[in-house]
Motif scaffolding. Structure first.
Motif, PDB file in Angstrom:
ATOM      1  N   LEU A 140     -12.720 -72.486 -39.883  1.00  0.00           N
ATOM      2  CA  LEU A 140     -11.483 -71.613 -40.523  1.00  0.00           C
ATOM      3  C   LEU A 140     -11.296 -72.507 -40.955  1.00  0.00           C
ATOM      4  N   ASN A 141     -10.654 -72.693 -42.480  1.00  0.00           N
ATOM      5  CA  ASN A 141     -10.127 -73.409 -42.765  1.00  0.00           C
ATOM      6  C   ASN A 141      -8.008 -72.317 -43.583  1.00  0.00           C
ATOM      7  N   GLU A 142      -7.140 -73.913 -44.487  1.00  0.00           N
ATOM      8  CA  GLU A 142      -5.640 -73.089 -44.762  1.00  0.00           C
ATOM      9  C   GLU A 142      -6.427 -71.667 -45.005  1.00  0.00           C
ATOM     10  N   ASN A 143      -7.003 -72.030 -46.160  1.00  0.00           N
ATOM     11  CA  ASN A 143      -7.217 -70.682 -47.144  1.00  0.00           C
ATOM     12  C   ASN A 143      -9.126 -70.613 -47.629  1.00  0.00           C
ATOM     13  N   SER A 144      -9.404 -70.287 -46.085  1.00  0.00           N
ATOM     14  CA  SER A 144     -10.660 -69.909 -46.589  1.00  0.00           C
ATOM     15  C   SER A 144     -11.589 -70.144 -45.584  1.00  0.00           C
ATOM     16  N   THR A 145     -12.544 -69.025 -45.100  1.00  0.00           N
ATOM     17  CA  THR A 145     -12.890 -69.342 -43.250  1.00  0.00           C
ATOM     18  C   THR A 145     -14.159 -68.709 -44.194  1.00  0.00           C
ATOM     19  N   VAL A 146     -15.806 -69.313 -43.719  1.00  0.00           N
ATOM     20  CA  VAL A 146     -16.906 -69.683 -43.987  1.00  0.00           C
ATOM     21  C   VAL A 146     -17.987 -69.440 -42.732  1.00  0.00           C
ATOM     22  N   VAL A 147     -18.104 -68.425 -43.413  1.00  0.00           N
ATOM     23  CA  VAL A 147     -19.683 -68.713 -41.756  1.00  0.00           C
ATOM     24  C   VAL A 147     -20.732 -68.283 -42.103  1.00  0.00           C
ATOM     25  N   HIS A 148     -21.563 -69.516 -41.348  1.00  0.00           N
ATOM     26  CA  HIS A 148     -23.265 -69.429 -41.442  1.00  0.00           C
ATOM     27  C   HIS A 148     -23.660 -68.819 -40.004  1.00  0.00           C
ATOM     28  N   SER A 149     -25.363 -68.197 -40.027  1.00  0.00           N
ATOM     29  CA  SER A 149     -26.182 -68.229 -39.430  1.00  0.00           C
ATOM     30  C   SER A 149     -26.740 -68.724 -39.162  1.00  0.00           C
ATOM     31  N   ILE A 150     -27.318 -68.746 -37.897  1.00  0.00           N
ATOM     32  CA  ILE A 150     -28.096 -70.199 -37.280  1.00  0.00           C
ATOM     33  C   ILE A 150     -29.068 -69.421 -36.356  1.00  0.00           C
ATOM     34  N   ASP A 151     -30.141 -69.497 -36.838  1.00  0.00           N
ATOM     35  CA  ASP A 151     -31.795 -68.948 -36.575  1.00  0.00           C
ATOM     36  C   ASP A 151     -31.771 -70.264 -35.309  1.00  0.00           C
ATOM     37  N   PHE A 152     -31.772 -69.844 -34.762  1.00  0.00           N
ATOM     38  CA  PHE A 152     -32.128 -71.295 -33.490  1.00  0.00           C
ATOM     39  C   PHE A 152     -33.659 -71.803 -33.570  1.00  0.00           C
ATOM     40  N   LEU A 153     -34.346 -70.601 -33.310  1.00  0.00           N
ATOM     41  CA  LEU A 153     -35.626 -70.741 -32.709  1.00  0.00           C
ATOM     42  C   LEU A 153     -36.433 -70.678 -33.863  1.00  0.00           C
ATOM     43  N   GLU A 154     -36.168 -71.006 -35.314  1.00  0.00           N
ATOM     44  CA  GLU A 154     -36.501 -71.201 -36.547  1.00  0.00           C
ATOM     45  C   GLU A 154     -36.156 -72.874 -36.918  1.00  0.00           C
ATOM     46  N   ALA A 155     -35.773 -73.185 -36.290  1.00  0.00           N
ATOM     47  CA  ALA A 155     -35.255 -75.046 -36.500  1.00  0.00           C
ATOM     48  C   ALA A 155     -36.537 -75.146 -36.705  1.00  0.00           C
ATOM     49  N   ASP A 156     -37.103 -75.402 -36.047  1.00  0.00           N
ATOM     50  CA  ASP A 156     -39.075 -76.468 -36.529  1.00  0.00           C
ATOM     51  C   ASP A 156     -39.422 -76.083 -37.476  1.00  0.00           C
ATOM     52  N   GLU A 157     -39.318 -75.167 -38.010  1.00  0.00           N
ATOM     53  CA  GLU A 157     -40.397 -74.508 -39.054  1.00  0.00           C
ATOM     54  C   GLU A 157     -39.568 -74.824 -40.055  1.00  0.00           C
ATOM     55  N   VAL A 158     -38.256 -75.737 -40.276  1.00  0.00           N
ATOM     56  CA  VAL A 158     -37.117 -76.175 -41.542  1.00  0.00           C
ATOM     57  C   VAL A 158     -37.980 -77.841 -41.707  1.00  0.00           C
ATOM     58  N   LYS A 159     -38.281 -77.676 -43.268  1.00  0.00           N
ATOM     59  CA  LYS A 159     -38.878 -79.065 -43.333  1.00  0.00           C
ATOM     60  C   LYS A 159     -37.389 -79.756 -43.800  1.00  0.00           C
ATOM     61  N   TRP A 160     -37.568 -81.039 -44.585  1.00  0.00           N
ATOM     62  CA  TRP A 160     -36.647 -81.768 -44.812  1.00  0.00           C
ATOM     63  C   TRP A 160     -36.847 -82.617 -46.379  1.00  0.00           C
ATOM     64  N   LYS A 161     -36.318 -82.570 -47.563  1.00  0.00           N
ATOM     65  CA  LYS A 161     -36.561 -83.191 -48.384  1.00  0.00           C
ATOM     66  C   LYS A 161     -35.141 -83.882 -48.395  1.00  0.00           C
ATOM     67  N   ILE A 162     -35.567 -85.506 -48.141  1.00  0.00           N
ATOM     68  CA  ILE A 162     -34.331 -86.476 -49.190  1.00  0.00           C
ATOM     69  C   ILE A 162     -34.697 -87.004 -50.245  1.00  0.00           C
ATOM     70  N   TYR A 163     -33.265 -86.715 -50.687  1.00  0.00           N
ATOM     71  CA  TYR A 163     -33.221 -87.120 -52.254  1.00  0.00           C
ATOM     72  C   TYR A 163     -33.145 -88.623 -52.765  1.00  0.00           C
ATOM     73  N   THR A 164     -33.103 -89.098 -53.448  1.00  0.00           N
ATOM     74  CA  THR A 164     -33.451 -90.536 -54.341  1.00  0.00           C
ATOM     75  C   THR A 164     -31.534 -90.233 -54.624  1.00  0.00           C
ATOM     76  N   ASP A 165     -30.737 -91.591 -55.319  1.00  0.00           N
ATOM     77  CA  ASP A 165     -29.497 -90.998 -56.122  1.00  0.00           C
ATOM     78  C   ASP A 165     -30.413 -90.811 -57.081  1.00  0.00           C
ATOM     79  N   LEU A 166     -31.098 -91.512 -58.001  1.00  0.00           N
ATOM     80  CA  LEU A 166     -31.705 -91.052 -58.747  1.00  0.00           C
ATOM     81  C   LEU A 166     -31.566 -89.510 -59.186  1.00  0.00           C
ATOM     82  N   GLU A 167     -32.602 -88.925 -58.306  1.00  0.00           N
ATOM     83  CA  GLU A 167     -32.724 -87.571 -58.189  1.00  0.00           C
ATOM     84  C   GLU A 167     -31.314 -86.710 -58.240  1.00  0.00           C
ATOM     85  N   LEU A 168     -30.805 -87.442 -57.761  1.00  0.00           N
ATOM     86  CA  LEU A 168     -29.651 -86.390 -57.603  1.00  0.00           C
ATOM     87  C   LEU A 168     -29.025 -86.278 -58.396  1.00  0.00           C
ATOM     88  N   HIS A 169     -28.511 -87.122 -60.016  1.00  0.00           N
ATOM     89  CA  HIS A 169     -28.411 -87.009 -60.931  1.00  0.00           C
ATOM     90  C   HIS A 169     -29.350 -86.660 -62.322  1.00  0.00           C
TER      91      HIS A 169
END
Length: 274
Positions: free
Chosen positions: A245-274
């Motif tokens: 909740l911010n002065e000029n916006s409201t952002v709402v995320h839905s968290i499917d907490f039982l699905e968290a173990d299914e999430v895979k994470w990729k860590i980008y290098t600085d070079l990949e980001l550019h």
């Protein structure tokens, strides 16, 4: 400001539609403790229990007393149609009630005024926001407007038809009167938060945006055939919402907490980001 919005936890000693509401709420709370412990508020918008029994509230108290959130962030508890107003108030000594005995109150927060509303019509699944309660809300919103504050409203029942018959038939009976009041204060009310329907919702009513999470236990499937006695459910992901909740916006995320173990994470290098 960061808000965790949870709804429809339905604490029960017996399974509900084959699901363990106590185990699922514990998993939800554990995920909040691990990932959203920096929230400024945690609000649970009703149906704290499934039957409104003393043993159900005792179970809820034990879970909350054992939570790491209790030390710095006591969840705000609201009642829903499956709750019992007097039993809840007797079990939670710090329950806030208005002059007429309804479980509703206000709270100053970094984002503005949080307004917790009691939409329960005791003994019925449909909700009610009677003239007495609307007088209280009008006075609250008049004060917020005069103070130049934004107000965020929390309630259990959906204040607008969602085009699913089995939800709309147990919405707020005084829907038109409540919406007329809301229309008067669209310059003051920043957002509406509710539950009750058990599926993710967003939209607007009277020019005011709203959002709702699913249940933490038995998620329902929105179905638009118009059949009142037809409800879709199954092995569907429960969730809670994280709101910024911010002065000029409201952002709402839905968290499917039982699905968290299914999430895979990729860590980008600085070079990949550019």
């Amino acid at each position: 400001m960061k808000l965790v919005h949870i709804s429809d936890i339905h604490i029960s000693a017996e399974p509900i539609l084959g699901l363990d509401s106590v185990a699922n709420f514990r998993k939800c709370l554990a995920y909040v403790e691990a990932h959203d412990h920096d929230a400024d508020r945690v609000v649970i918008t009703g149906d704290l229990t499934h039957f409104g029994l003393e043993e159900n509230y005792l179970e809820l108290k034990a879970i909350l007393d054992g939570s790491s959130l209790k030390d710095r962030l006591e969840p705000r508890l609201m009642i829903g149609n499956h709750d019992n107003r007097e039993m809840f108030a007797s079990m939670f000594a710090d329950t806030c009630r208005d002059g007429a005995g309804f479980v509703q109150w206000t709270e100053q927060t970094p984002a503005g005024l949080f307004v917790y509303m009691d939409t329960v019509d005791q003994g019925k699944h449909s909700g009610r926001y009677c003239a007495q309660r609307m007088d209280w809300l009008r006075a609250v919103l008049d004060k917020a407007r005069s103070d130049g504050q934004r107000a965020y409203l929390f309630m259990h029942h959906n204040p607008v038809r969602v085009h699913v018959a089995n939800a709309d038939i147990i919405g707020i009976v005084d829907e038109r009167a409540l919406q007329a009041l809301l229309a008067e204060y669209r310059d003051t009310v920043a957002h509406l938060f509710f539950g009750h329907c058990h599926y993710t919702l967003s939209g607007s009513v009277c020019g005011i945006p709203y959002s709702a999470p699913r249940s933490t236990n038995h998620t329902c499937w929105p179905e638009f055939s118009g059949e009142i006695n037809r409800m879709g459910y199954g092995d569907l992901a429960p969730n809670y919402n994280v709101c910024f909740l911010n002065e000029n916006s409201t952002v709402v995320h839905s968290i499917d907490f039982l699905e968290a173990d299914e999430v895979k994470w990729k860590i980008y290098t600085d070079l990949e980001l550019h």
